[in-house]
Write a protein that holds these residues in place. Structure first.
Motif, PDB file in Angstrom:
ATOM      1  N   ARG A   1     105.439  -4.841 -29.879  1.00 20.46           N
ATOM      2  CA  ARG A   1     105.417  -3.371 -29.844  1.00 20.46           C
ATOM      3  C   ARG A   1     106.043  -2.809 -28.564  1.00 20.46           C
ATOM      4  O   ARG A   1     105.600  -1.807 -28.023  1.00 20.46           O
ATOM      5  N   HIS A   2     107.116  -3.477 -28.135  1.00 23.35           N
ATOM      6  CA  HIS A   2     107.896  -2.964 -27.011  1.00 23.35           C
ATOM      7  C   HIS A   2     109.097  -2.187 -27.549  1.00 23.35           C
ATOM      8  O   HIS A   2     109.093  -1.729 -28.688  1.00 23.35           O
ATOM      9  N   GLU A   3     110.128  -2.042 -26.725  1.00 22.45           N
ATOM     10  CA  GLU A   3     111.319  -1.299 -27.116  1.00 22.45           C
ATOM     11  C   GLU A   3     111.912  -1.855 -28.409  1.00 22.45           C
ATOM     12  O   GLU A   3     111.785  -3.047 -28.705  1.00 22.45           O
ATOM     13  N   PRO A   4     112.588  -0.997 -29.179  1.00 21.69           N
ATOM     14  CA  PRO A   4     113.103  -1.440 -30.474  1.00 21.69           C
ATOM     15  C   PRO A   4     114.293  -2.392 -30.397  1.00 21.69           C
ATOM     16  O   PRO A   4     114.720  -2.892 -31.450  1.00 21.69           O
ATOM     17  N   ASP A   5     114.829  -2.629 -29.198  1.00 25.11           N
ATOM     18  CA  ASP A   5     115.890  -3.637 -29.086  1.00 25.11           C
ATOM     19  C   ASP A   5     115.330  -4.997 -28.706  1.00 25.11           C
ATOM     20  O   ASP A   5     116.081  -5.926 -28.413  1.00 25.11           O
ATOM     21  N   ILE A   6     114.002  -5.129 -28.729  1.00 26.36           N
ATOM     22  CA  ILE A   6     113.328  -6.391 -28.446  1.00 26.36           C
ATOM     23  C   ILE A   6     112.556  -6.810 -29.698  1.00 26.36           C
ATOM     24  O   ILE A   6     111.773  -6.039 -30.234  1.00 26.36           O
ATOM     25  N   GLY A   7     112.803  -8.026 -30.176  1.00 33.18           N
ATOM     26  CA  GLY A   7     112.017  -8.505 -31.303  1.00 33.18           C
ATOM     27  C   GLY A   7     112.845  -8.812 -32.533  1.00 33.18           C
ATOM     28  O   GLY A   7     114.065  -8.933 -32.493  1.00 33.18           O
ATOM     29  N   GLU A   8     112.180  -8.882 -33.652  1.00 25.43           N
ATOM     30  CA  GLU A   8     112.762  -9.475 -34.852  1.00 25.43           C
ATOM     31  C   GLU A   8     113.436  -8.483 -35.782  1.00 25.43           C
ATOM     32  O   GLU A   8     114.020  -8.906 -36.797  1.00 25.43           O
TER      33      GLU A   8
ATOM     34  N   PRO B   1     106.500   0.606 -23.537  1.00 25.88           N
ATOM     35  CA  PRO B   1     107.606   0.069 -22.737  1.00 25.88           C
ATOM     36  C   PRO B   1     107.199  -1.205 -22.011  1.00 25.88           C
ATOM     37  O   PRO B   1     106.074  -1.338 -21.511  1.00 25.88           O
ATOM     38  N   ARG B   2     108.125  -2.134 -21.975  1.00 21.04           N
ATOM     39  CA  ARG B   2     107.839  -3.424 -21.350  1.00 21.04           C
ATOM     40  C   ARG B   2     107.647  -3.268 -19.847  1.00 21.04           C
ATOM     41  O   ARG B   2     106.828  -3.961 -19.239  1.00 21.04           O
ATOM     42  N   ALA B   3     108.392  -2.345 -19.244  1.00 15.38           N
ATOM     43  CA  ALA B   3     108.247  -2.056 -17.809  1.00 15.38           C
ATOM     44  C   ALA B   3     108.277  -0.541 -17.663  1.00 15.38           C
ATOM     45  O   ALA B   3     107.518   0.159 -18.323  1.00 15.38           O
ATOM     46  N   GLY B   4     109.154   0.007 -16.841  1.00 14.34           N
ATOM     47  CA  GLY B   4     109.279   1.450 -16.740  1.00 14.34           C
ATOM     48  C   GLY B   4     109.901   2.032 -18.001  1.00 14.34           C
ATOM     49  O   GLY B   4     110.827   1.451 -18.579  1.00 14.34           O
ATOM     50  N   THR B   5     109.408   3.190 -18.431  1.00  9.94           N
ATOM     51  CA  THR B   5     109.918   3.793 -19.668  1.00  9.94           C
ATOM     52  C   THR B   5     111.409   4.062 -19.578  1.00  9.94           C
ATOM     53  O   THR B   5     112.181   3.671 -20.462  1.00  9.94           O
TER      54      THR B   5
END
Length: 262
Positions: A211-218, A243-247
Motif C-alpha cells: 500500500r505504498h506509491e502506485p509505481d511500487i508493487g505488482e 508514502p514509503r518515505a516523504g510524500t
C-alpha cells in the motif's frame, strides 16, 4: 488523461491535517479526499479548499466508533436510527464543502452473525442514504474492502457490490473501485473495470501488497490508467496510499499526468 486526488488521511502526514491542503496543492494536486471531516467545522475545511484552489472529491459518512474498531454501521442491525443521523451529518458537510461523492462503509460482521440479516439492513440503509443524497446531487458509493486489512468487513467483492447497487436500484448509488483491495481479494482488475465501469462511481489506487506509491508493487498502473480513460471514466482517482518515505519525494509517478490536472 486521469485526474488524481490526494488522500490527506494517508498522504502528507509530515504536516498537521489542515496544513496538508497547501502541501498537496504545492505538489500539483487539484483535488483531495480524506476519510472523515468531522473533527473540524465544515466552514474551516471550505476555507482551506478555496485558499489552495482544491476540489473535494470524496469523504466518508460517520463510521460509528472508529477508535473502538468500528468500520461503518450501514449493515449493522439495530443501528438504523444512528445510520440515518450519520447521513444527515454527512450531507450537512457536503453542502458546505461541495463534494458530490459520499462513501458509506458497510461495517463488520461477526462469524456467528447472519449475513442475510446484515444484507437486508444494508439494502434498507443504502436506499435511505441514496434517496437523502439525491436531493443534493450527491452520489453514494460503497466499497468492497479486503479482509486482510479489515478482518470481518461485510463487503469484499466487486460483483457483490454491483449486485447490491442493482437491487437497491437508485441511480446515485454506485461502487467505489479500490484497485488495491480488488487486487488482494480478486485480481483480474482490467476485466472487472471493463465489466463494471457503468456502475463505478469512484476509483482509488495504491501499490500492492504494501500500500505504498502506485509505481511500487505488482500492478501495472500506467496500463490501468489508460484503460480507465478508454472506458470513459471522468471522475477523480483517489491516491489512498501510505508514502514509503516523504510524500512529495515519492510523487515521481505523478509528474507525467500533472499537465492534465484541472
Amino acid at each position: 488523461m486521469p485526474r488524481f486526488a490526494a488522500n490527506l488521511t494517508m498522504m502528507y502526514n509530515e504536516y498537521a491535517f489542515l496544513d496538508r491542503f497547501a502541501a498537496a496543492a504545492r505538489d500539483g494536486f487539484k483535488a483531495i479526499e480524506f476519510l472523515f471531516p468531522y473533527d473540524f467545522l465544515a466552514d474551516e475545511l471550505k476555507v482551506r479548499l478555496e485558499a489552495n484552489g482544491l476540489t473535494q472529491a470524496l469523504f466518508n459518512a460517520p463510521p460509528g466508533d472508529w477508535a473502538a474498531g468500528e468500520r461503518g454501521i450501514a449493515s449493522l442491525p439495530g443501528r438504523e436510527d444512528e445510520f440515518r443521523r450519520s447521513i444527515d451529518t454527512a450531507l450537512d458537510y457536503t453542502r458546505v464543502i461541495g463534494n458530490r461523492k459520499l462513501h458509506v462503509m458497510a461495517g463488520l460482521i461477526g462469524a456467528d452473525e447472519s449475513s442475510a440479516r446484515h444484507r437486508d439492513v444494508y439494502l434498507e440503509n443504502l436506499a435511505h442514504a441514496a434517496k437523502a443524497a439525491q436531493a443534493d446531487g450527491v452520489t453514494v458509493v460503497i466499497e468492497p474492502i479486503n479482509q486482510r486489512d479489515i478482518p470481518g468487513f461485510f463487503l469484499n467483492r466487486q460483483d457483490d457490490a454491483q449486485a447490491i447497487c442493482a437491487e437497491v436500484g437508485a441511480p446515485n448509488l454506485k461502487v467505489q473501485f479500490d484497485c488495491y483491495h480488488c487486487q488482494i481479494v480478486e485480481g483480474d482488475l482490467a476485466v472487472k473495470l471493463k465489466r463494471d465501469m457503468a456502475g463505478i462511481g469512484h476509483i482509488q489506487i495504491a501499490g500492492v501488497p504494501e500500500r505504498h506509491e502506485p509505481d511500487i508493487g505488482e500492478l501495472n498502473y500506467p496500463y490501468l490508467f489508460e484503460l480507465i480513460d478508454t472506458l470513459g471514466y471522468d471522475g477523480y482517482i483517489g491516491c489512498e496510499y501510505r508514502p514509503r518515505a516523504g510524500t512529495s519525494a515519492g510523487l515521481g509517478w505523478l509528474r507525467p499526468y500533472l499537465h492534465n490536472a484541472r
